[in-house]
Design a protein around this motif. Structure first.
Motif, PDB file in Angstrom:
ATOM      1  N   VAL A 183       3.553   2.923  14.563  1.00 43.22           N
ATOM      2  CA  VAL A 183       3.199   2.538  13.197  1.00 43.22           C
ATOM      3  C   VAL A 183       3.223   1.017  13.132  1.00 43.22           C
ATOM      4  O   VAL A 183       4.262   0.390  13.346  1.00 43.22           O
ATOM      5  N   ASP A 184       2.066   0.428  12.865  1.00 46.01           N
ATOM      6  CA  ASP A 184       1.955  -1.019  12.722  1.00 46.01           C
ATOM      7  C   ASP A 184       1.570  -1.346  11.294  1.00 46.01           C
ATOM      8  O   ASP A 184       0.985  -0.516  10.577  1.00 46.01           O
ATOM      9  N   TRP A 185       1.859  -2.560  10.873  1.00 40.42           N
ATOM     10  CA  TRP A 185       1.567  -2.999   9.504  1.00 40.42           C
ATOM     11  C   TRP A 185       0.487  -4.058   9.524  1.00 40.42           C
ATOM     12  O   TRP A 185       0.507  -4.968  10.352  1.00 40.42           O
ATOM     13  N   ILE A 186      -0.472  -3.931   8.617  1.00 40.35           N
ATOM     14  CA  ILE A 186      -1.530  -4.921   8.499  1.00 40.35           C
ATOM     15  C   ILE A 186      -1.657  -5.363   7.047  1.00 40.35           C
ATOM     16  O   ILE A 186      -1.222  -4.644   6.137  1.00 40.35           O
ATOM     17  N   SER A 187      -2.210  -6.516   6.834  1.00 40.50           N
ATOM     18  CA  SER A 187      -2.298  -7.051   5.472  1.00 40.50           C
ATOM     19  C   SER A 187      -3.540  -6.595   4.741  1.00 40.50           C
ATOM     20  O   SER A 187      -3.591  -6.630   3.510  1.00 40.50           O
ATOM     21  N   GLU A 188      -4.542  -6.134   5.473  1.00 41.74           N
ATOM     22  CA  GLU A 188      -5.794  -5.720   4.833  1.00 41.74           C
ATOM     23  C   GLU A 188      -5.880  -4.211   4.703  1.00 41.74           C
ATOM     24  O   GLU A 188      -5.351  -3.478   5.564  1.00 41.74           O
ATOM     25  N   PRO A 189      -6.503  -3.679   3.650  1.00 47.39           N
ATOM     26  CA  PRO A 189      -6.650  -2.237   3.508  1.00 47.39           C
ATOM     27  C   PRO A 189      -7.550  -1.663   4.600  1.00 47.39           C
ATOM     28  O   PRO A 189      -8.471  -2.316   5.059  1.00 47.39           O
ATOM     29  N   ILE A 190      -7.238  -0.446   4.996  1.00 49.11           N
ATOM     30  CA  ILE A 190      -8.036   0.212   6.054  1.00 49.11           C
ATOM     31  C   ILE A 190      -9.355   0.697   5.465  1.00 49.11           C
ATOM     32  O   ILE A 190      -9.386   1.258   4.395  1.00 49.11           O
ATOM     33  N   ILE A 222       5.730   4.709  -7.869  1.00 47.04           N
ATOM     34  CA  ILE A 222       5.299   6.069  -8.173  1.00 47.04           C
ATOM     35  C   ILE A 222       3.784   6.142  -8.422  1.00 47.04           C
ATOM     36  O   ILE A 222       3.283   7.135  -8.938  1.00 47.04           O
ATOM     37  N   ALA A 223       3.092   5.058  -8.029  1.00 46.30           N
ATOM     38  CA  ALA A 223       1.621   4.997  -8.075  1.00 46.30           C
ATOM     39  C   ALA A 223       1.052   5.152  -9.479  1.00 46.30           C
ATOM     40  O   ALA A 223      -0.043   5.683  -9.668  1.00 46.30           O
ATOM     41  N   ASP A 224       1.803   4.684 -10.484  1.00 50.54           N
ATOM     42  CA  ASP A 224       1.259   4.616 -11.838  1.00 50.54           C
ATOM     43  C   ASP A 224       0.710   3.193 -11.999  1.00 50.54           C
ATOM     44  O   ASP A 224       1.382   2.292 -12.509  1.00 50.54           O
ATOM     45  N   PHE A 225      -0.517   2.998 -11.572  1.00 54.07           N
ATOM     46  CA  PHE A 225      -1.080   1.658 -11.460  1.00 54.07           C
ATOM     47  C   PHE A 225      -1.261   0.973 -12.813  1.00 54.07           C
ATOM     48  O   PHE A 225      -1.022  -0.230 -12.947  1.00 54.07           O
ATOM     49  N   THR A 255      -4.815  -3.401  -8.628  1.00 57.10           N
ATOM     50  CA  THR A 255      -6.115  -3.077  -9.225  1.00 57.10           C
ATOM     51  C   THR A 255      -7.033  -2.434  -8.189  1.00 57.10           C
ATOM     52  O   THR A 255      -7.732  -1.452  -8.474  1.00 57.10           O
ATOM     53  N   ALA A 256      -7.006  -2.976  -6.974  1.00 61.31           N
ATOM     54  CA  ALA A 256      -7.813  -2.394  -5.885  1.00 61.31           C
ATOM     55  C   ALA A 256      -7.309  -1.009  -5.520  1.00 61.31           C
ATOM     56  O   ALA A 256      -8.100  -0.082  -5.274  1.00 61.31           O
ATOM     57  N   ASP A 257      -5.976  -0.844  -5.474  1.00 60.94           N
ATOM     58  CA  ASP A 257      -5.383   0.467  -5.156  1.00 60.94           C
ATOM     59  C   ASP A 257      -5.763   1.503  -6.222  1.00 60.94           C
ATOM     60  O   ASP A 257      -5.997   2.672  -5.910  1.00 60.94           O
ATOM     61  N   LYS A 258      -5.816   1.061  -7.465  1.00 61.13           N
ATOM     62  CA  LYS A 258      -6.186   1.972  -8.555  1.00 61.13           C
ATOM     63  C   LYS A 258      -7.611   2.490  -8.362  1.00 61.13           C
ATOM     64  O   LYS A 258      -7.879   3.689  -8.549  1.00 61.13           O
ATOM     65  N   ILE A 259      -8.502   1.616  -7.944  1.00 64.38           N
ATOM     66  CA  ILE A 259      -9.898   2.020  -7.711  1.00 64.38           C
ATOM     67  C   ILE A 259      -9.973   3.052  -6.586  1.00 64.38           C
ATOM     68  O   ILE A 259     -10.659   4.069  -6.693  1.00 64.38           O
ATOM     69  N   LYS A 260      -9.222   2.787  -5.508  1.00 62.87           N
ATOM     70  CA  LYS A 260      -9.223   3.726  -4.377  1.00 62.87           C
ATOM     71  C   LYS A 260      -8.618   5.067  -4.772  1.00 62.87           C
ATOM     72  O   LYS A 260      -9.088   6.131  -4.350  1.00 62.87           O
ATOM     73  N   ALA A 261      -7.540   5.010  -5.576  1.00 61.65           N
ATOM     74  CA  ALA A 261      -6.876   6.249  -5.979  1.00 61.65           C
ATOM     75  C   ALA A 261      -7.766   7.112  -6.853  1.00 61.65           C
ATOM     76  O   ALA A 261      -7.641   8.343  -6.863  1.00 61.65           O
ATOM     77  N   SER A 300     -10.058  10.747  -2.684  1.00 60.58           N
ATOM     78  CA  SER A 300      -8.624  10.872  -2.891  1.00 60.58           C
ATOM     79  C   SER A 300      -8.263  12.127  -3.666  1.00 60.58           C
ATOM     80  O   SER A 300      -7.099  12.499  -3.761  1.00 60.58           O
ATOM     81  N   LYS A 301      -9.272  12.807  -4.231  1.00 63.45           N
ATOM     82  CA  LYS A 301      -9.010  13.999  -5.026  1.00 63.45           C
ATOM     83  C   LYS A 301      -9.263  15.286  -4.246  1.00 63.45           C
ATOM     84  O   LYS A 301      -9.190  16.379  -4.805  1.00 63.45           O
ATOM     85  N   ALA A 302      -9.536  15.179  -2.957  1.00 64.07           N
ATOM     86  CA  ALA A 302      -9.743  16.372  -2.131  1.00 64.07           C
ATOM     87  C   ALA A 302      -8.431  17.148  -2.006  1.00 64.07           C
ATOM     88  O   ALA A 302      -7.346  16.611  -2.197  1.00 64.07           O
ATOM     89  N   ALA A 303      -8.559  18.450  -1.697  1.00 61.09           N
ATOM     90  CA  ALA A 303      -7.368  19.303  -1.604  1.00 61.09           C
ATOM     91  C   ALA A 303      -6.395  18.789  -0.556  1.00 61.09           C
ATOM     92  O   ALA A 303      -5.187  18.840  -0.727  1.00 61.09           O
ATOM     93  N   ASP A 304      -6.917  18.312   0.572  1.00 62.72           N
ATOM     94  CA  ASP A 304      -6.078  17.683   1.587  1.00 62.72           C
ATOM     95  C   ASP A 304      -6.951  16.733   2.399  1.00 62.72           C
ATOM     96  O   ASP A 304      -8.138  16.573   2.123  1.00 62.72           O
ATOM     97  N   TYR A 305      -6.348  16.088   3.407  1.00 67.88           N
ATOM     98  CA  TYR A 305      -7.086  15.065   4.150  1.00 67.88           C
ATOM     99  C   TYR A 305      -7.570  15.561   5.513  1.00 67.88           C
ATOM    100  O   TYR A 305      -8.016  14.777   6.331  1.00 67.88           O
ATOM    101  N   PHE A 306      -7.523  16.880   5.755  1.00 65.13           N
ATOM    102  CA  PHE A 306      -7.847  17.377   7.088  1.00 65.13           C
ATOM    103  C   PHE A 306      -9.294  17.067   7.475  1.00 65.13           C
ATOM    104  O   PHE A 306      -9.559  16.554   8.566  1.00 65.13           O
TER     105      PHE A 306
END
Length: 301
Positions: A294-301, A173-176, A207-213, A218-224
């Motif tokens: 949809v492919d999976w990679i080990s490194e963050p985009i 639930i992304a509660d880092f 910890t890295a995901d928390k920084i990105k979040a 990540s706080k924009a209204a949407d990703y368009f």
């Protein structure tokens, strides 16, 4: 020879001897003779319930215990039957639930474990709620799983598997902060070096995901706006719908989890619903025939 005034005592003693020597079938036959002579004999019903419980026949054990409660006028035997019933029924449900989990029947397992939990407190309350948390999370109900996992810790505060489950549910639930905290608690209990290394790596990723979040993007209204900034934008003619989607296997990809493909289909369903089902899709097994992969990679985009 039967019947005599003491026949029931003789058969009860015979049953006890057979039971002690591992001859359960003979013991059961002797106890059934006792019941035919003394239909309200609480001891005979109770001993039968014990034998059936020990041999894994939990439903039959429960039936005999309920007969004591219904038929016996002896308050002591009734109380003993009630106490044993609180152990037998959740144990039987729990064992059946484990078989259901192994067979992939998660909803059946959930119902069995929920029924077992209704007998709290019991000697297996901790494992009942821990297993129920596992099932709920497997059904993508991580918030409900958290509730059950924390109930489990009320009965066994240091169960490391349950603590791990709580950490992973918070990850879902992304509660880092909570995820990292619970996984660190798990690390303090885990002694296996391989598992410790995996969790340390997971904590680092969280910890890295928390920084990105927490980043401004990540706080924009949407990703368009971000989506159209790239060099290419995929477009499809209406005649191409439903779009053919191929989801690759994540086997061997570092950090991949078996539940991740379900996140993709959930996102696609949301996308389709938000468009009034104009943007429809189907999953395909042949990548060469897909409009979108949809492919999976080990490194963050």
């Amino acid at each position: 020879s039967d019947p005599t005034s003491y026949s029931s005592y003789i058969h009860a003693d015979l049953a006890d001897c057979y039971d002690r020597s591992g001859r359960e079938d003979d013991a059961i036959r002797e106890l059934q003779k006792v019941i035919r002579m003394e239909p309200n004999d609480g001891r005979a019903y109770y001993t039968l319930a014990q034998i059936y419980y020990q041999t894994g026949h939990y439903d039959t054990s429960s039936q005999y215990l309920r007969k004591i409660i219904k038929l016996s006028s002896d308050k002591e035997w009734v109380a003993r039957a009630q106490d044993m019933l609180r152990e037998v029924e959740p144990y039987g449900d729990s064992r059946a639930a484990l078989d259901a989990i192994k067979g992939g029947h998660l909803e059946e397992a959930r119902k069995l474990l929920s029924h077992a939990a209704s007998h709290d407190p019991s000697r297996i309350s901790a494992s009942v709620h821990s297993n129920l948390a596992f099932v709920l999370r497997s059904q993508n109900k991580s918030e409900e799983a958290l509730v059950e996992a924390k109930k489990s810790l009320q009965y066994d505060p240091n169960d490391k598997d349950t603590i791990y489950t709580i950490g992973i549910c918070y990850q879902d639930i992304a509660d880092f902060d909570q995820a990292i905290s619970w996984l660190q608690q798990y690390l303090r209990l885990e002694t296996d070096s391989k598992k410790r290394k995996e969790i340390e790596e997971l904590i680092s990723n969280l910890t890295a995901d928390k920084i990105k979040a927490n980043s401004s993007s990540s706080k924009a209204a949407d990703y368009f706006d971000g989506a159209v900034e790239g060099p290419t934008i995929a477009k499809w003619e209406l005649s191409r719908f439903p779009l053919k989607i191929f989801i690759a296997s994540g086997n061997g990809v570092k950090g991949f989890r078996s539940r991740y493909p379900s996140f993709i289909t959930a996102a696609l369903d949301t996308w389709s619903h938000a468009s009034g089902n104009k943007l429809s899709y189907v999953l395909v097994k042949d990548k060469s025939k897909a409009d979108l992969t949809v492919d999976w990679i080990s490194e963050p985009i």
